[in-house]
Design a protein around this motif. Structure first.
Motif, mmCIF file in Angstrom:
data_model
loop_
_atom_site.group_PDB
_atom_site.id
_atom_site.type_symbol
_atom_site.label_atom_id
_atom_site.label_comp_id
_atom_site.label_asym_id
_atom_site.label_seq_id
_atom_site.Cartn_x
_atom_site.Cartn_y
_atom_site.Cartn_z
ATOM 1 N N SER A 123 97.966 61.738 45.280
ATOM 2 C CA SER A 123 96.917 60.299 44.913
ATOM 3 C C SER A 123 96.857 59.874 46.777
ATOM 4 O O SER A 123 95.531 59.869 47.354
ATOM 5 C CB SER A 123 96.720 59.630 44.345
ATOM 6 O OG SER A 123 97.502 58.657 43.835
ATOM 7 N N THR A 128 92.641 60.177 47.501
ATOM 8 C CA THR A 128 92.202 60.452 46.119
ATOM 9 C C THR A 128 92.345 58.990 44.726
ATOM 10 O O THR A 128 92.721 58.510 43.642
ATOM 11 C CB THR A 128 92.179 61.242 44.847
ATOM 12 O OG1 THR A 128 93.453 62.107 44.752
ATOM 13 C CG2 THR A 128 90.915 62.577 45.150
ATOM 14 N N ASP A 129 93.744 58.045 45.572
ATOM 15 C CA ASP A 129 94.268 57.052 44.552
ATOM 16 C C ASP A 129 92.973 55.476 44.555
ATOM 17 O O ASP A 129 93.680 55.303 43.856
ATOM 18 C CB ASP A 129 95.365 56.083 45.697
ATOM 19 C CG ASP A 129 94.995 56.448 47.231
ATOM 20 O OD1 ASP A 129 93.545 56.547 47.701
ATOM 21 O OD2 ASP A 129 95.409 55.319 48.425
ATOM 22 N N LEU A 132 92.211 56.455 41.021
ATOM 23 C CA LEU A 132 92.966 56.180 39.446
ATOM 24 C C LEU A 132 92.939 54.766 38.650
ATOM 25 O O LEU A 132 92.229 53.804 39.166
ATOM 26 C CB LEU A 132 94.903 55.730 40.366
ATOM 27 C CG LEU A 132 95.581 56.890 41.482
ATOM 28 C CD1 LEU A 132 96.508 55.869 41.823
ATOM 29 C CD2 LEU A 132 95.645 57.379 40.651
ATOM 30 N N THR A 150 93.499 66.669 42.572
ATOM 31 C CA THR A 150 94.585 66.042 42.276
ATOM 32 C C THR A 150 95.837 66.067 40.502
ATOM 33 O O THR A 150 96.873 66.883 41.958
ATOM 34 C CB THR A 150 94.335 64.771 42.309
ATOM 35 O OG1 THR A 150 93.387 64.071 43.171
ATOM 36 C CG2 THR A 150 95.431 63.800 42.394
#
Length: 467
Positions: A123, A128-129, A132, A150
């Protein structure tokens, strides 16, 4: 190596394609394009094994590293192939994004700490973290797409299949997707990408496979040079290979709006008035503005998750919020009387058991229905179940129903995702016809090629720092 040899796919007596040949080495990306409904998704399904669950006739051979793929179960194939579907919601199993990334790894019995390490690393690398530990149902279509991508990368498989991965992504997220694909190539993965929007793949692809008239032609090497690519685009009527930027649209009226800033935009004598719209979720304000539209074509653009779809959902009465919509000064109470809408996920709007029954919901005029289906390339499919159509064909069906409805306000959410250039031009024709009829048309889109071709007024929903 992944080798597809003399592959044919037929649904009952209807051939989707015949005699397809395609080879891909580790570290190669092959872009697969062609008209809407030409069989791109069917080709990917033949590789990952999902097509075997449907009523199809398969001929030919698919090999991975010299062994026959068709001798393996779907579960065995999942050990080496990952897929990101055109509609990412169809592959989600969890309601929490982090749980979704962990799901497949848990099913492989990966150790808990290894799962967390993989999720954090992938991620962060993919950018794309920030998504989360989010509720998947609150994400935008583009954000869902990024989570699906992801999740597939976390699997670290040898082959990656992407079906229209850019369809719901804004321009920033498409650049993020480019980075992801480049990383996969560098890691020696085999990548097949079925796409209509090709500009972001131009510098990444090692081969371009064009599906046309039930066949496939593959271009490699010098064929992918700038001059030759231009000829391929013209010959097959493909989408542009050049990126269209804001500068290419500067001759159009462009209005930037902060959707959470209590702003008032074009509310004087507006044909369609959205007065003091306000939507909150779990204490966070998502929307807070007043906005007016005249008759004509209006494009609503902006980053994934900025509030575009939330805005049109409140306008159409699909979600609750404060504020009121007015059409020509009259409060909108029964939304279905004033407006027609094509959602981002058209599967929510299909109710009957045939294309003909579906379009008959909005009209009893046989001649008009036949003419619309003919224009959309769906007349020969009128007896088919609407859910058997491709994603692009479903969108065209819903758009045709919208045109037949003759309602004064039309809302289209990503109407060209999954559409080839020819069908995009058809959408432009419908938009212009509705404009001539005096309708107010709102189009949510990331498709700058559509905007440049059609023309209209642009409303960009932006975060506060850009206003």
């Amino acid at each position: 190596m992944l080798r597809i040899k003399d592959l044919s796919v037929c649904y009952e007596d209807d051939a989707i394609f015949r005699g397809v040949h395609l080879e891909a080495e580790p570290g190669e990306l092959i872009a697969i394009c062609g008209g809407s409904g030409c069989g791109k998704s069917s080709l990917l399904k033949a590789v990952n094994g999902i097509i075997g669950e449907e009523e199809v006739v398969l001929q030919g051979e698919i090999q991975m590293e010299g062994r026959s793929v068709w001798k393996e179960s779907i579960g065995e194939r999942s050990r080496w192939v990952s897929t990101v579907f055109q509609n990412p919601k169809t592959q989600f199993y969890c309601t929490n994004t982090t749980d979704e990334l962990a799901f497949a790894l848990e099913n492989r019995c990966v150790e808990r700490e290894k799962i967390w390490e993989t999720i954090r690393r992938c991620s962060k690398e993919l950018g794309t973290d920030h998504l989360l530990d989010r509720n998947i149902f609150t994400l935008s279509g583009g954000e869902k797409q990024l989570i699906a991508i992801t999740a597939s990368v976390c699997m670290d498989n040898k082959v990656y299949l992407f079906d229209e991965p850019s369809a719901s992504l804004d321009h920033s997220s498409i650049r993020q997707l480019q980075k992801i694909l480049r990383q996969l190539k560098a890691a020696g993965k085999i990548i097949l990408v079925a796409e209509h929007r090709l500009y972001y793949l131009k510098d990444l692809m090692d081969g371009l496979a064009v599906m046309h008239d039930e066949e496939m032609e593959v271009f490699r090497g010098k064929d992918l040079a700038e001059k030759n690519l231009g000829e391929i685009v013209r010959r097959y009527g493909l989408r542009t290979m050049e990126e269209i930027t804001e500068k290419d649209l500067e001759d159009l009226e462009w209005i930037r709006i902060h959707p959470r800033g209590k702003g008032r935009y074009r509310t004087e004598k507006a044909h369609l008035l959205c007065r003091e719209f306000c939507v909150s979720y779990q204490g966070e304000k998502i929307l807070d503005l007043s906005l007016g539209f005249d008759r004509g074509i209006h494009f609503i653009i902006g980053e994934n998750g900025v509030g575009k779809t939330t805005f049109v959902k409140q306008l159409s009465g699909l979600i609750h919020g404060r504020g009121r919509g007015l059409y020509r000064g009259t409060p909108i109470k029964r939304h279905y009387q004033f407006m027609a809408m094509v959602m981002q996920d058209v599967n929510y709007q299909i109710f009957t058991e045939s294309v003909w029954q579906e379009i008959s919901i909005v009209s009893k005029d046989k001649r008009k229905k036949e003419e619309v289906l003919r224009q959309l390339g769906l007349l020969e499919k009128r007896e088919l179940h609407p859910q058997s159509l491709s994603g692009g064909e479903k969108q065209r069906l819903l758009l045709g129903m919208t045109a037949l409805s003759e309602k004064p306000v039309v809302v289209l959410d990503e109407p060209t995702s999954g559409l080839c250039k020819g069908k995009m031009l058809q959408i432009v024709q419908y938009l212009r016809e509705m404009e001539k009829e005096g309708r107010t048309v709102l189009v949510i889109t990331h498709d700058y090629e559509l905007i440049r071709t059609c023309g209209g007024r642009i409303y960009e929903f932006v975060k506060e720092k850009k206003c």
